[in-house]
Design a protein around this motif. Sequence first.
Motif, PDB file in Angstrom:
ATOM      1  N   GLY A 150      14.593  13.410 -11.094  1.00 25.33           N
ATOM      2  CA  GLY A 150      15.787  14.069 -11.540  1.00 25.33           C
ATOM      3  C   GLY A 150      16.715  14.285 -10.519  1.00 25.33           C
ATOM      4  N   ALA A 151      18.152  14.942 -10.776  1.00 25.24           N
ATOM      5  CA  ALA A 151      18.966  14.768  -9.708  1.00 25.24           C
ATOM      6  C   ALA A 151      18.986  16.363  -8.847  1.00 25.24           C
ATOM      7  CB  ALA A 151      20.318  14.550 -10.374  1.00 25.24           C
ATOM      8  N   GLY A 152      18.150  17.044  -9.468  1.00 23.67           N
ATOM      9  CA  GLY A 152      18.254  18.483  -8.798  1.00 23.67           C
ATOM     10  C   GLY A 152      17.901  18.446  -7.490  1.00 23.67           C
ATOM     11  N   ARG A 153      16.854  17.831  -6.831  1.00 20.73           N
ATOM     12  CA  ARG A 153      16.214  18.148  -5.708  1.00 20.73           C
ATOM     13  C   ARG A 153      16.272  16.601  -5.124  1.00 20.73           C
ATOM     14  NH1 ARG A 153      10.588  20.631  -4.638  1.00 20.73           N
ATOM     15  NH2 ARG A 153       9.861  18.464  -5.206  1.00 20.73           N
ATOM     16  N   ARG A 154      16.680  16.571  -3.555  1.00 19.47           N
ATOM     17  CA  ARG A 154      16.565  15.503  -2.928  1.00 19.47           C
ATOM     18  C   ARG A 154      15.056  15.174  -2.365  1.00 19.47           C
ATOM     19  NH1 ARG A 154      20.682  12.495   0.161  1.00 19.47           N
ATOM     20  NH2 ARG A 154      19.690  11.251   1.869  1.00 19.47           N
ATOM     21  N   PRO A 155      14.603  13.932  -2.831  1.00 24.02           N
ATOM     22  CA  PRO A 155      13.088  13.723  -2.341  1.00 24.02           C
ATOM     23  C   PRO A 155      13.206  13.803  -0.643  1.00 24.02           C
ATOM     24  CG  PRO A 155      14.387  11.743  -3.179  1.00 24.02           C
ATOM     25  CD  PRO A 155      15.195  12.925  -3.555  1.00 24.02           C
ATOM     26  N   SER A 156      11.951  14.191  -0.125  1.00 22.15           N
ATOM     27  CA  SER A 156      11.827  14.221   1.180  1.00 22.15           C
ATOM     28  C   SER A 156      11.295  12.870   1.816  1.00 22.15           C
ATOM     29  CB  SER A 156      10.605  15.348   1.574  1.00 22.15           C
ATOM     30  OG  SER A 156       9.630  15.047   1.045  1.00 22.15           O
ATOM     31  N   LEU A 157      10.827  11.985   0.827  1.00 26.60           N
ATOM     32  CA  LEU A 157      10.265  10.674   1.367  1.00 26.60           C
ATOM     33  C   LEU A 157      11.007   9.648   0.275  1.00 26.60           C
ATOM     34  CD1 LEU A 157       6.508  11.545   1.795  1.00 26.60           C
ATOM     35  CD2 LEU A 157       8.128  11.059   3.448  1.00 26.60           C
ATOM     36  N   SER A 158      10.819   8.335   0.830  1.00 27.93           N
ATOM     37  CA  SER A 158      11.254   7.451  -0.181  1.00 27.93           C
ATOM     38  C   SER A 158       9.760   6.375  -0.183  1.00 27.93           C
ATOM     39  CB  SER A 158      12.215   6.338   0.766  1.00 27.93           C
ATOM     40  OG  SER A 158      12.062   5.971   1.769  1.00 27.93           O
ATOM     41  N   VAL A 159       9.855   5.320  -0.992  1.00 26.71           N
ATOM     42  CA  VAL A 159       8.839   4.536  -1.068  1.00 26.71           C
ATOM     43  C   VAL A 159       8.646   3.690   0.053  1.00 26.71           C
ATOM     44  CG1 VAL A 159       7.953   2.457  -2.422  1.00 26.71           C
ATOM     45  CG2 VAL A 159       9.204   4.502  -3.504  1.00 26.71           C
ATOM     46  N   ASP A 160       9.839   3.474   0.768  1.00 26.71           N
ATOM     47  CA  ASP A 160       9.863   2.737   2.235  1.00 26.71           C
ATOM     48  C   ASP A 160       9.248   3.386   3.236  1.00 26.71           C
ATOM     49  OD1 ASP A 160      11.227   0.523   1.249  1.00 26.71           O
ATOM     50  OD2 ASP A 160      13.158   1.386   1.684  1.00 26.71           O
ATOM     51  N   ASP A 161       9.326   4.715   3.083  1.00 26.76           N
ATOM     52  CA  ASP A 161       8.586   5.603   4.118  1.00 26.76           C
ATOM     53  C   ASP A 161       7.099   5.418   3.896  1.00 26.76           C
ATOM     54  OD1 ASP A 161      10.828   6.750   5.144  1.00 26.76           O
ATOM     55  OD2 ASP A 161      10.915   8.209   3.992  1.00 26.76           O
ATOM     56  N   VAL A 162       6.735   5.507   2.722  1.00 22.09           N
ATOM     57  CA  VAL A 162       5.281   5.349   2.463  1.00 22.09           C
ATOM     58  C   VAL A 162       4.703   3.955   2.772  1.00 22.09           C
ATOM     59  CG1 VAL A 162       3.639   5.398   0.556  1.00 22.09           C
ATOM     60  CG2 VAL A 162       5.395   7.072   0.444  1.00 22.09           C
ATOM     61  N   ILE A 163       5.346   3.020   2.571  1.00 20.39           N
ATOM     62  CA  ILE A 163       4.995   1.645   2.870  1.00 20.39           C
ATOM     63  C   ILE A 163       4.868   1.631   4.465  1.00 20.39           C
ATOM     64  CG2 ILE A 163       5.460  -0.710   2.798  1.00 20.39           C
ATOM     65  CD1 ILE A 163       7.070  -0.054   0.496  1.00 20.39           C
ATOM     66  N   ARG A 164       5.978   1.950   5.037  1.00 20.21           N
ATOM     67  CA  ARG A 164       5.956   2.101   6.463  1.00 20.21           C
ATOM     68  C   ARG A 164       4.630   2.732   7.224  1.00 20.21           C
ATOM     69  NH1 ARG A 164      11.665   1.857   5.976  1.00 20.21           N
ATOM     70  NH2 ARG A 164      11.711   4.047   6.212  1.00 20.21           N
ATOM     71  N   ALA A 165       4.526   3.927   6.898  1.00 16.73           N
ATOM     72  CA  ALA A 165       3.400   4.759   7.184  1.00 16.73           C
ATOM     73  C   ALA A 165       2.012   4.012   6.916  1.00 16.73           C
ATOM     74  CB  ALA A 165       3.300   6.078   6.489  1.00 16.73           C
ATOM     75  N   GLY A 166       1.875   3.292   5.660  1.00 15.93           N
ATOM     76  CA  GLY A 166       0.565   2.773   5.434  1.00 15.93           C
ATOM     77  C   GLY A 166       0.466   1.499   6.501  1.00 15.93           C
ATOM     78  N   ILE A 167       1.461   0.670   6.531  1.00 14.88           N
ATOM     79  CA  ILE A 167       1.276  -0.184   7.523  1.00 14.88           C
ATOM     80  C   ILE A 167       0.806   0.140   9.016  1.00 14.88           C
ATOM     81  CG2 ILE A 167       2.469  -2.200   8.535  1.00 14.88           C
ATOM     82  CD1 ILE A 167       3.990  -2.495   5.962  1.00 14.88           C
ATOM     83  N   ARG A 168       1.578   1.237   9.377  1.00 13.80           N
ATOM     84  CA  ARG A 168       1.242   1.636  10.938  1.00 13.80           C
ATOM     85  C   ARG A 168      -0.117   2.148  10.753  1.00 13.80           C
ATOM     86  NH1 ARG A 168       5.152   5.144  10.568  1.00 13.80           N
ATOM     87  NH2 ARG A 168       3.980   6.938  10.073  1.00 13.80           N
ATOM     88  N   LEU A 169      -0.662   2.981   9.874  1.00 14.21           N
ATOM     89  CA  LEU A 169      -1.964   3.256   9.834  1.00 14.21           C
ATOM     90  C   LEU A 169      -2.951   2.242   9.840  1.00 14.21           C
ATOM     91  CD1 LEU A 169      -2.300   6.386   7.418  1.00 14.21           C
ATOM     92  CD2 LEU A 169      -2.721   6.306   9.712  1.00 14.21           C
ATOM     93  N   ALA A 170      -2.799   1.271   9.159  1.00 12.40           N
ATOM     94  CA  ALA A 170      -3.687   0.008   8.901  1.00 12.40           C
ATOM     95  C   ALA A 170      -3.741  -0.969  10.502  1.00 12.40           C
ATOM     96  CB  ALA A 170      -3.181  -1.031   7.885  1.00 12.40           C
ATOM     97  N   ASP A 171      -2.494  -0.880  10.697  1.00  7.49           N
ATOM     98  CA  ASP A 171      -2.240  -1.625  12.104  1.00  7.49           C
ATOM     99  C   ASP A 171      -3.360  -0.642  13.248  1.00  7.49           C
ATOM    100  OD1 ASP A 171      -0.631  -3.487  11.033  1.00  7.49           O
ATOM    101  OD2 ASP A 171       1.247  -2.569  11.923  1.00  7.49           O
ATOM    102  N   GLU A 172      -2.998   0.481  13.350  1.00  9.22           N
ATOM    103  CA  GLU A 172      -3.544   1.211  14.294  1.00  9.22           C
ATOM    104  C   GLU A 172      -5.158   1.690  14.152  1.00  9.22           C
ATOM    105  OE1 GLU A 172      -1.047   4.613  14.537  1.00  9.22           O
ATOM    106  OE2 GLU A 172       0.568   3.572  15.438  1.00  9.22           O
ATOM    107  N   GLN A 173      -5.337   1.925  12.956  1.00  9.72           N
ATOM    108  CA  GLN A 173      -6.751   2.268  12.739  1.00  9.72           C
ATOM    109  C   GLN A 173      -7.701   1.693  11.579  1.00  9.72           C
ATOM    110  OE1 GLN A 173      -6.569   6.614  11.744  1.00  9.72           O
ATOM    111  NE2 GLN A 173      -4.736   6.747  12.665  1.00  9.72           N
ATOM    112  N   GLY A 174      -6.980   0.570  11.080  1.00 12.42           N
ATOM    113  CA  GLY A 174      -7.949  -0.299  10.134  1.00 12.42           C
ATOM    114  C   GLY A 174      -7.378  -0.079   8.791  1.00 12.42           C
ATOM    115  N   LEU A 175      -7.736  -0.892   7.892  1.00 13.09           N
ATOM    116  CA  LEU A 175      -6.994  -1.059   6.516  1.00 13.09           C
ATOM    117  C   LEU A 175      -7.573   0.375   5.800  1.00 13.09           C
ATOM    118  CD1 LEU A 175      -5.307  -2.417   4.266  1.00 13.09           C
ATOM    119  CD2 LEU A 175      -7.457  -3.776   3.815  1.00 13.09           C
ATOM    120  N   ALA A 176      -8.987   0.706   6.193  1.00 15.92           N
ATOM    121  CA  ALA A 176      -9.629   1.903   5.285  1.00 15.92           C
ATOM    122  C   ALA A 176      -8.737   3.093   5.667  1.00 15.92           C
ATOM    123  CB  ALA A 176     -10.866   1.954   5.813  1.00 15.92           C
ATOM    124  N   ALA A 177      -8.100   3.082   6.783  1.00 13.93           N
ATOM    125  CA  ALA A 177      -7.323   4.430   7.147  1.00 13.93           C
ATOM    126  C   ALA A 177      -6.171   4.670   6.283  1.00 13.93           C
ATOM    127  CB  ALA A 177      -7.048   4.236   8.512  1.00 13.93           C
TER     128      ALA A 177
END
Length: 265
Positions: free
Chosen positions: A37-64
């Motif tokens: 909905g248009a009422g509240r600006r989201p604090s994250l984006s899908v891109d933020d989630v993807i980048r964080a997932g890749i960063r964790l996998a790079d640093e700690q492995g895919l299971a992380a």
Amino acid sequence: MSERRSGEGQPDRTLALLWRNHRQTAADGPAETRRRGAGRRPSLSVDDVIRAGIRLADEQGLAAASMGGLAKELGVGTMTLYTYVPSKEELLDLMVDQVLGERELPGPGEPRPDDWREQVEIYSRQTRAMFQRHLWLSQVSTIRPPVGPGMLAAREYLLSALLGLGLSAPDTNTAALAITTYVDSAAGLEAESQLVERTTGQTNDAWWYERNDLWESYFDADRHPAMTAIWNANGYQSTTRDAAADSYRYGLDRLLDGIEAQRPR
């Protein structure tokens, strides 16, 4: 190290997420706005989630890069994370396609070498570099790939590189698939080897050294005459001290020679 498979998410929502930046109209609005909905600006984006997932996998492995681990990394609740990416299956597809797109292969109308083999070399170098940046990618089976922009860009690039050879359409497609199979498989094995060294703390040379007794106590030259003949002729000596690189270069060159031989005279 267990293997994960891409392409196991719900097709409709996976496609919508993979192509989220390619299928938006003024009437539809951004995907995040439609969901919340248009009422509240989201604090994250899908891109933020993807980048964080890749960063964790790079640093700690895919299971992380689990949903729980990712939520902790981003400082949000796990249920909040699910409003951006519905499940770990979709998350994996998004991560894989994102790194596939990192290769930045020249698109239609963009500058590229005239020679088709040089164009394939670009694909080869970029793919091997991609696996080296993201060793966890070697743990993901892409038999059923994430059919997103990154994956399709690579297919388009290789097909366009081969179109000028004069091969039939089926042979052009088969040649492109052969190149993809060879380069991606070899790059994945190279990355897996480095991932094993990192995970175990033991180099491959050290692993083989511990098993050196094989040759003195168990190896039978009469049962392995071909191996013995190559050994006696110094065939196992690499001219560059990198046998893996030599075998990769040899295989790719012979594959491209074979494709070249199929060109109409």
